[in-house]
Design a protein around this motif. Structure first.
Motif, PDB file in Angstrom:
ATOM      1  N   LYS A 104     -78.175  86.041 -44.297  1.00 30.15           N
ATOM      2  CA  LYS A 104     -77.014  85.856 -45.169  1.00 30.15           C
ATOM      3  C   LYS A 104     -77.322  84.746 -46.163  1.00 30.15           C
ATOM      4  N   PHE A 105     -76.647  84.808 -47.329  1.00 29.18           N
ATOM      5  CA  PHE A 105     -76.883  83.806 -48.357  1.00 29.18           C
ATOM      6  C   PHE A 105     -76.653  82.403 -47.787  1.00 29.18           C
ATOM      7  N   GLY A 106     -77.600  81.516 -48.066  1.00 28.33           N
ATOM      8  CA  GLY A 106     -77.464  80.135 -47.606  1.00 28.33           C
ATOM      9  C   GLY A 106     -78.114  79.865 -46.266  1.00 28.33           C
ATOM     10  N   PHE A 107     -78.620  80.914 -45.602  1.00 30.08           N
ATOM     11  CA  PHE A 107     -79.290  80.734 -44.309  1.00 30.08           C
ATOM     12  C   PHE A 107     -80.754  81.117 -44.410  1.00 30.08           C
ATOM     13  N   TRP A 108     -81.560  80.436 -43.616  1.00 27.46           N
ATOM     14  CA  TRP A 108     -83.005  80.576 -43.704  1.00 27.46           C
ATOM     15  C   TRP A 108     -83.606  80.537 -42.304  1.00 27.46           C
ATOM     16  N   GLY A 109     -84.929  80.678 -42.271  1.00 26.36           N
ATOM     17  CA  GLY A 109     -85.663  80.580 -41.012  1.00 26.36           C
ATOM     18  C   GLY A 109     -85.783  81.935 -40.338  1.00 26.36           C
ATOM     19  N   PRO A 110     -86.679  82.029 -39.341  1.00 30.11           N
ATOM     20  CA  PRO A 110     -86.957  83.313 -38.689  1.00 30.11           C
ATOM     21  C   PRO A 110     -85.710  83.908 -38.033  1.00 30.11           C
ATOM     22  N   ASN A 111     -84.811  83.078 -37.567  1.00 28.22           N
ATOM     23  CA  ASN A 111     -83.593  83.587 -36.928  1.00 28.22           C
ATOM     24  C   ASN A 111     -82.348  83.340 -37.773  1.00 28.22           C
ATOM     25  N   CYS A 112     -82.575  82.977 -39.032  1.00 25.13           N
ATOM     26  CA  CYS A 112     -81.468  82.765 -39.981  1.00 25.13           C
ATOM     27  C   CYS A 112     -80.464  81.724 -39.473  1.00 25.13           C
ATOM     28  N   THR A 113     -80.964  80.705 -38.810  1.00 18.92           N
ATOM     29  CA  THR A 113     -80.066  79.695 -38.254  1.00 18.92           C
ATOM     30  C   THR A 113     -80.063  78.402 -39.072  1.00 18.92           C
ATOM     31  N   GLU A 114     -81.027  78.296 -39.991  1.00 14.93           N
ATOM     32  CA  GLU A 114     -81.165  77.059 -40.754  1.00 14.93           C
ATOM     33  C   GLU A 114     -80.285  77.156 -42.008  1.00 14.93           C
ATOM     34  N   LYS A 115     -79.332  76.246 -42.132  1.00 16.38           N
ATOM     35  CA  LYS A 115     -78.420  76.284 -43.270  1.00 16.38           C
ATOM     36  C   LYS A 115     -78.935  75.353 -44.361  1.00 16.38           C
ATOM     37  N   ARG A 116     -79.047  75.863 -45.568  1.00 13.58           N
ATOM     38  CA  ARG A 116     -79.506  75.014 -46.674  1.00 13.58           C
ATOM     39  C   ARG A 116     -78.713  75.299 -47.923  1.00 13.58           C
ATOM     40  N   LEU A 117     -78.450  74.248 -48.666  1.00 13.90           N
ATOM     41  CA  LEU A 117     -77.671  74.369 -49.884  1.00 13.90           C
ATOM     42  C   LEU A 117     -78.631  74.424 -51.067  1.00 13.90           C
ATOM     43  N   LEU A 118     -78.528  75.474 -51.871  1.00 17.32           N
ATOM     44  CA  LEU A 118     -79.303  75.520 -53.106  1.00 17.32           C
ATOM     45  C   LEU A 118     -78.363  75.267 -54.271  1.00 17.32           C
ATOM     46  N   VAL A 119     -78.870  74.606 -55.285  1.00 19.66           N
ATOM     47  CA  VAL A 119     -78.010  74.218 -56.405  1.00 19.66           C
ATOM     48  C   VAL A 119     -78.496  74.894 -57.683  1.00 19.66           C
ATOM     49  N   ARG A 120     -77.573  75.527 -58.391  1.00 23.68           N
ATOM     50  CA  ARG A 120     -77.905  76.085 -59.705  1.00 23.68           C
ATOM     51  C   ARG A 120     -77.789  74.987 -60.749  1.00 23.68           C
ATOM     52  N   LYS A 121     -78.784  74.921 -61.644  1.00 19.44           N
ATOM     53  CA  LYS A 121     -78.800  73.829 -62.619  1.00 19.44           C
ATOM     54  C   LYS A 121     -78.539  74.335 -64.037  1.00 19.44           C
ATOM     55  N   ASN A 122     -78.072  73.427 -64.869  1.00 22.81           N
ATOM     56  CA  ASN A 122     -77.973  73.681 -66.298  1.00 22.81           C
ATOM     57  C   ASN A 122     -79.388  73.916 -66.832  1.00 22.81           C
ATOM     58  N   ILE A 123     -79.584  74.977 -67.608  1.00 20.41           N
ATOM     59  CA  ILE A 123     -80.949  75.290 -68.070  1.00 20.41           C
ATOM     60  C   ILE A 123     -81.533  74.141 -68.883  1.00 20.41           C
ATOM     61  N   PHE A 124     -80.678  73.362 -69.559  1.00 21.33           N
ATOM     62  CA  PHE A 124     -81.191  72.233 -70.341  1.00 21.33           C
ATOM     63  C   PHE A 124     -81.536  71.021 -69.460  1.00 21.33           C
ATOM     64  N   ASP A 125     -81.177  71.068 -68.189  1.00 23.63           N
ATOM     65  CA  ASP A 125     -81.566  69.993 -67.272  1.00 23.63           C
ATOM     66  C   ASP A 125     -82.841  70.326 -66.505  1.00 23.63           C
ATOM     67  N   LEU A 126     -83.397  71.532 -66.720  1.00 22.45           N
ATOM     68  CA  LEU A 126     -84.667  71.856 -66.056  1.00 22.45           C
ATOM     69  C   LEU A 126     -85.789  71.120 -66.783  1.00 22.45           C
ATOM     70  N   SER A 127     -86.798  70.688 -66.019  1.00 17.61           N
ATOM     71  CA  SER A 127     -87.987  70.143 -66.668  1.00 17.61           C
ATOM     72  C   SER A 127     -88.699  71.303 -67.353  1.00 17.61           C
ATOM     73  N   VAL A 128     -89.615  70.988 -68.259  1.00 18.43           N
ATOM     74  CA  VAL A 128     -90.341  72.056 -68.954  1.00 18.43           C
ATOM     75  C   VAL A 128     -91.080  72.955 -67.953  1.00 18.43           C
ATOM     76  N   PRO A 129     -91.780  72.390 -66.952  1.00 23.87           N
ATOM     77  CA  PRO A 129     -92.416  73.289 -65.972  1.00 23.87           C
ATOM     78  C   PRO A 129     -91.403  74.135 -65.196  1.00 23.87           C
ATOM     79  N   GLU A 130     -90.243  73.572 -64.870  1.00 24.48           N
ATOM     80  CA  GLU A 130     -89.229  74.360 -64.157  1.00 24.48           C
ATOM     81  C   GLU A 130     -88.707  75.499 -65.029  1.00 24.48           C
TER      82      GLU A 130
END
Ligand code: NAG
Ligand code: NAG
Ligand code: NAG
Ligand code: NAG
Ligand code: NAG
Ligand code: NAG
Ligand code: CU
Length: 401
Positions: A104-130
């Motif tokens: 499910k969205f927001g869960f990770w790991g082999p058993n999907c038990t690890e909860k992690r928050l991903l953040v969407r950024k403003n495109i102008f706040d990305l570094s050039v490599p990003e």
């Protein structure tokens, strides 16, 4: 057809995403109406042996049908996905996907038990490599055939009720263009008859959740494609923009000096081909978009129609939308007054909240402003600006409470 020329309220939350797993595109699967592919790691349908899920009859809600569609049994998208499949994977816990192989969205790991928050950024706040990484991912998606999904090129009837499957390969970027087309396309009624007053993803309460799911699935496919589990779609904050400030060759493409409707040859997307834009041609053939390339991306940003879209949305417009207290109201379509959804979608004035068919505001204003591929609902996701635009709309939804 422009966004403004469409209309209809349909089964608000019965939205179809139009995903067809490659493993379920066989005549066997279609005739049995079962889509329960094995999970790769244990080879069992729906990962049942590992306790990830089980193959089950689908259960449909009995939500009432909207009054604008006076038919039953003529469109494959009715009671989705039961025309094609009536048994699919029911996943347990945090597992998800057609074979319960995803988390499910927001869960990770082999058993999907690890909860992690991903953040969407403003495109102008990305570094050039990003920023360059993002553009490279788009290009990779456009050049990689989807391993997991195919698109149907005919209706269930045209496939002789599943006995002669009609499916095509599609690249991962275009898979999502096609999904957006499929959910908003007209109904083919046979002969030369077409029903246009239908759309499963716009002009109704489902507009915001449908596009939220669309972006989440898009992110997940890019994460799988690139192995970059932290990838998120950047957003374009268009509040108070005087022009399309992401329309430069460093970002989403500048204007072609020789033709205002095309992208500059130096942009990342000038060689991209669009699909699913020739609706009148499909309708006249009673056919579906089959993913055939249809020419270059068209975009001509500017205030071409000052009466309909006098300006891009302002900060005050956004604040007005967020000050509305009802998510949805009365008619629950593009005539709804004081509806957060309808005002943010752009069918109601961001000054008063009163529906106004003569104007395209907020979300719609951006589509109309681009005056090209973005301006036609069914083909709009061909332009990658669609992703940045909808990521910002989704951010506003997150702020609404
Ligand atoms: C599902 O479809 C199959 C094939 O048409 C049919 O035999 C079966 O009865 C259906 N099951 C349900 C629960 O509708
Ligand atoms: C995942 O679940 C399985 C089965 O319950 C267990 O054997 C395994 O240790 C778990 N793996 C992790 C990393 O938690
Ligand atoms: C497909 O199914 C419909 C409805 O059950 C039926 O009317 C039609 O004759 C079938 N067509 C074919 C080619 O089997
Ligand atoms: C994703 O982010 C997490 C947490 O910040 C980090 O531990 C991990 O290494 C990152 N993964 C990749 C592929 O960059
Ligand atoms: C919205 O408000 C306008 C102006 O007051 C009114 O004419 C219209 O009927 C209202 N729409 C609905 C769906 O109630
Ligand atoms: C572009 O703008 C012109 C002027 O308003 C309009 O006639 C035309 O239909 C627009 N094209 C698209 C593709 O939106
Ligand atoms: Cu849309």
């Amino acid at each position: 057809m422009l966004l403004t020329a469409l209309c209809c309220l349909l089964w608000s939350f019965r939205t179809s995403t139009g995903h067809f797993p490659r493993a379920c595109a066989s005549s066997k699967s279609l005739i049995e109406k079962e889509c329960c592919p094995p999970w790769r790691a244990d080879g069992s349908p729906c990962g049942q042996l590992s306790g990830r899920g089980v193959c089950q009859d689908i259960v449909l809600s009995n939500a009432p049908l909207g009054p604008q569609f006076p038919f039953t049994g003529v469109d494959d998208r009715e009671s989705w996905p039961s025309v094609f499949y009536n048994r699919t994977c029911q996943c347990f816990g945090n597992f998800m996907g057609f074979n319960c192989g995803n988390c499910k969205f927001g869960f990770w790991g082999p058993n999907c038990t690890e909860k992690r928050l991903l953040v969407r950024k403003n495109i102008f706040d990305l570094s050039v490599p990003e920023k360059n990484k993002f553009l490279a991912y788009l290009t990779l998606a456009k050049h990689t055939i989807s391993p997991d999904y195919v698109i149907p090129t005919g209706t269930y009837g045209q496939m002789n009720n599943g006995s002669t499957p009609m499916f095509n390969d599609i690249n991962i970027y275009d898979l999502f263009v096609w999904m957006h087309y499929y959910v908003s396309r007209d109904t083919l009624l046979g002969g030369s008859q077409i029903w246009r007053d239908i759309d499963f993803a716009h002009e109704a309460p489902g507009f915001l959740p449908w596009h939220r799911l669309f972006l989440l699935l898009w992110e997940q496919e890019i994460q799988k494609l690139t192995g970059d589990e932290n990838f998120t779609i950047p957003y374009w904050d268009w509040r108070d923009a005087k022009s399309c400030d992401i329309c430069t060759d460093e970002y989403m493409g500048g204007r072609n000096p020789a033709n205002p409707n095309l992208l500059s040859p130096a942009s990342f997307f000038s060689s991209w081909q669009i699909i699913c834009t020739r609706l009148e041609e499909y309708n006249s053939r009673q056919a579906l978009c089959d993913g055939t390339p249809e020419g270059p991306l068209l975009r001509n940003p500017g205030n071409h129609d000052k009466a309909r879209t006098p300006r891009l949305p302002s900060s005050a417009d956004v604040e007005f939308c967020l000050s509305l207290t009802q998510y949805e109201s009365d008619s629950m379509d593009k005539a709804a007054n004081f509806s957060f959804r309808n005002t943010l979608e752009g069918f109601a004035s961001p000054l008063t909240g009163i529906a106004d068919a003569s104007q395209s505001s907020m979300h719609n204003a951006l589509h109309i402003y681009m005056n090209g591929t973005m301006s036609q609902v069914q083909g709009s996701a061909n332009d990658p600006i669609f992703l940045l635009h909808h990521a910002f709309v989704d951010r506003l939804v997150d702020t609404f409470s």
